[in-house]
Design a protein around this motif. Structure first.
Motif, mmCIF file in Angstrom:
data_model
loop_
_atom_site.group_PDB
_atom_site.id
_atom_site.type_symbol
_atom_site.label_atom_id
_atom_site.label_comp_id
_atom_site.label_asym_id
_atom_site.label_seq_id
_atom_site.Cartn_x
_atom_site.Cartn_y
_atom_site.Cartn_z
ATOM 1 N N TYR A 166 0.814 -1.219 0.000
ATOM 2 C CA TYR A 166 0.000 0.000 0.000
ATOM 3 C C TYR A 166 0.851 1.274 0.000
ATOM 4 O O TYR A 166 0.399 2.322 0.439
ATOM 5 N N SER A 219 -6.726 -3.882 -3.351
ATOM 6 C CA SER A 219 -6.281 -5.046 -2.587
ATOM 7 C C SER A 219 -6.196 -6.272 -3.489
ATOM 8 O O SER A 219 -5.257 -7.051 -3.436
ATOM 9 N N THR A 225 -6.315 -10.676 0.329
ATOM 10 C CA THR A 225 -7.501 -11.493 0.628
ATOM 11 C C THR A 225 -8.416 -10.812 1.646
ATOM 12 O O THR A 225 -9.535 -11.243 1.858
ATOM 13 N N LEU A 229 -4.814 -8.816 8.201
ATOM 14 C CA LEU A 229 -4.805 -8.107 9.491
ATOM 15 C C LEU A 229 -5.649 -8.814 10.546
ATOM 16 O O LEU A 229 -5.377 -8.688 11.740
HETATM 17 P P1 ADP Z 1 -5.411 -7.380 2.267
HETATM 18 O O1 ADP Z 1 -5.187 -8.793 1.914
HETATM 19 O O2 ADP Z 1 -6.526 -6.729 1.471
HETATM 20 O O3 ADP Z 1 -4.168 -6.567 2.269
HETATM 21 P P2 ADP Z 1 -5.488 -7.021 5.160
HETATM 22 O O4 ADP Z 1 -6.401 -7.633 6.166
HETATM 23 O O5 ADP Z 1 -4.038 -7.287 5.303
HETATM 24 O O6 ADP Z 1 -6.034 -7.470 3.740
HETATM 25 O O7 ADP Z 1 -5.724 -5.464 5.197
HETATM 26 C C1 ADP Z 1 -7.060 -4.962 5.165
HETATM 27 C C2 ADP Z 1 -7.093 -3.625 4.470
HETATM 28 O O8 ADP Z 1 -6.421 -2.655 5.264
HETATM 29 C C3 ADP Z 1 -6.387 -3.615 3.114
HETATM 30 O O9 ADP Z 1 -7.221 -4.038 2.073
HETATM 31 C C4 ADP Z 1 -6.031 -2.133 2.982
HETATM 32 O O10 ADP Z 1 -7.151 -1.422 2.498
HETATM 33 C C5 ADP Z 1 -5.802 -1.695 4.429
HETATM 34 N N1 ADP Z 1 -4.356 -1.663 4.774
HETATM 35 C C6 ADP Z 1 -3.635 -2.622 5.395
HETATM 36 N N2 ADP Z 1 -2.365 -2.249 5.582
HETATM 37 C C7 ADP Z 1 -2.261 -1.001 5.062
HETATM 38 C C8 ADP Z 1 -1.197 -0.040 4.937
HETATM 39 N N3 ADP Z 1 0.030 -0.292 5.403
HETATM 40 N N4 ADP Z 1 -1.490 1.135 4.328
HETATM 41 C C9 ADP Z 1 -2.731 1.421 3.874
HETATM 42 N N5 ADP Z 1 -3.771 0.559 3.961
HETATM 43 C C10 ADP Z 1 -3.549 -0.621 4.546
#
Ligand code: ADP
Length: 269
Positions: A166, A219, A225, A229
């Motif tokens: 990101y 994403s 996925t 997080l």
């Molecule tokens: P993904 O597989 O979509 O990355 P995550 O659960 O890891 O799923 O993250 C959920 C959402 O949080 C991401 O789709 C993104 O929109 C946001 N996100 C996570 N990390 C960051 C970051 N470092 N900077 C900006 N947005 C983030």
């Protein structure tokens, strides 16, 4: 006598209703448990056909790749990307489903976090380089922790991988790990700071939820996925730690994890 009898009667009634409600909960709990086990088993079963599909596509590409039309080549690349994404999702779902079953979730061991971080930086380096992102790490020369090595590795990977995903080309990602002595416990502080797209306050509360993605398309393009997080939060929670994010949209985000560590295995996190 009447008062004593009244109190006794009340006590028996309270006890009876407590045990009856407990009994009534058993089928509900069993049904939840069956549902969780079903998700875990289904995810596990899906892994084999997906890995066969993945290697079959590799073989197909190696043997017939040169004879394919441009259109077919694009289709093949898309298929490979989607199979990879699905395999990641299945493996993430399996992790989360297992996290909810009654099976033991933690394998605690004593290890030095420094080589783990070095390995992480070298495995995520190529992705950062491909986007011209400079990846920095800052840490003491030795960091002994008690915890689940595999899970902590996975947690660090999710945060650093997200930071790179990101952050637009030319940006920076900093991974800082330090030890902080607090009143009652020594903590390991992990900070992952990026100069990326950032997260709006209303989204910051929800990004730790399963399948929540701020921008589904972005994403998806990054192979996400929406489960990373949620897994990170679970790993932190089973170590009795905390995770939070602070961010300025358009300027970047900082994820901070605090994990309690201890110097004796009996009081391990
Ligand atoms: P993904 O597989 O979509 O990355 P995550 O659960 O890891 O799923 O993250 C959920 C959402 O949080 C991401 O789709 C993104 O929109 C946001 N996100 C996570 N990390 C960051 C970051 N470092 N900077 C900006 N947005 C983030």
């Amino acid at each position: 006598i009447l008062i004593v009898l009244g109190i006794l009667f009340l006590g028996v009634a309270v006890l009876l209703s407590y045990f009856m409600s407990k009994r009534a909960m058993i089928p509900i709990r069993q049904s939840f448990q069956r549902q969780k086990e079903f998700v875990a088993d289904a995810s596990h079963e899906l892994r084999t056909p997906l890995s066969i599909l993945n290697s079959s596509l590799d073989v197909f590409e190696m043997e017939d790749g040169e004879h394919l039309s441009d259109f077919s080549k694009t289709v093949l690349v898309n298929m490979k990307d989607e199979v990879k994404r699905m395999a990641k999702m299945v493996s993430d779902l399996l992790t989360l489903a297992r996290s909810e079953t009654d099976r033991p979730a933690l394998t605690v061991e004593r290890f030095d976090l420094v080589p783990t971080i070095e390995q992480l930086v070298s495995s995520t380096g190529p992705l950062a380089q491909s986007k011209n992102i400079s990846l920095h790490h800052h840490m003491p020369s030795i960091l002994i922790v008690y915890g689940d090595h595999e899970r902590i590795k996975q947690l660090l990977y999710i945060l650093v991988d997200n930071a790179i995903k990101y952050t637009p080309p030319g940006g920076e990602v900093h991974l800082t790990v330090s030890v902080e002595a607090r009143e009652k416990q020594t903590m390991i502080l992990i900070k992952v700071r990026d100069t990326g797209v950032g997260i709006a306050p209303e989204d910051a509360e929800r990004i730790f939820d399963r399948f929540y993605r701020v921008e589904k398309n972005r994403s998806r393009k990054m192979g996400g996925t929406g489960l990373g997080l949620a897994i990170a939060k679970w790993i932190v929670e089973i170590h009795q730690g905390s995770i939070h994010v602070s961010s300025v949209p358009g300027q970047g985000s900082t994820f901070t994890v605090a994990l309690p560590i201890s110097t004796s295995k009996s009081a391990a996190i």
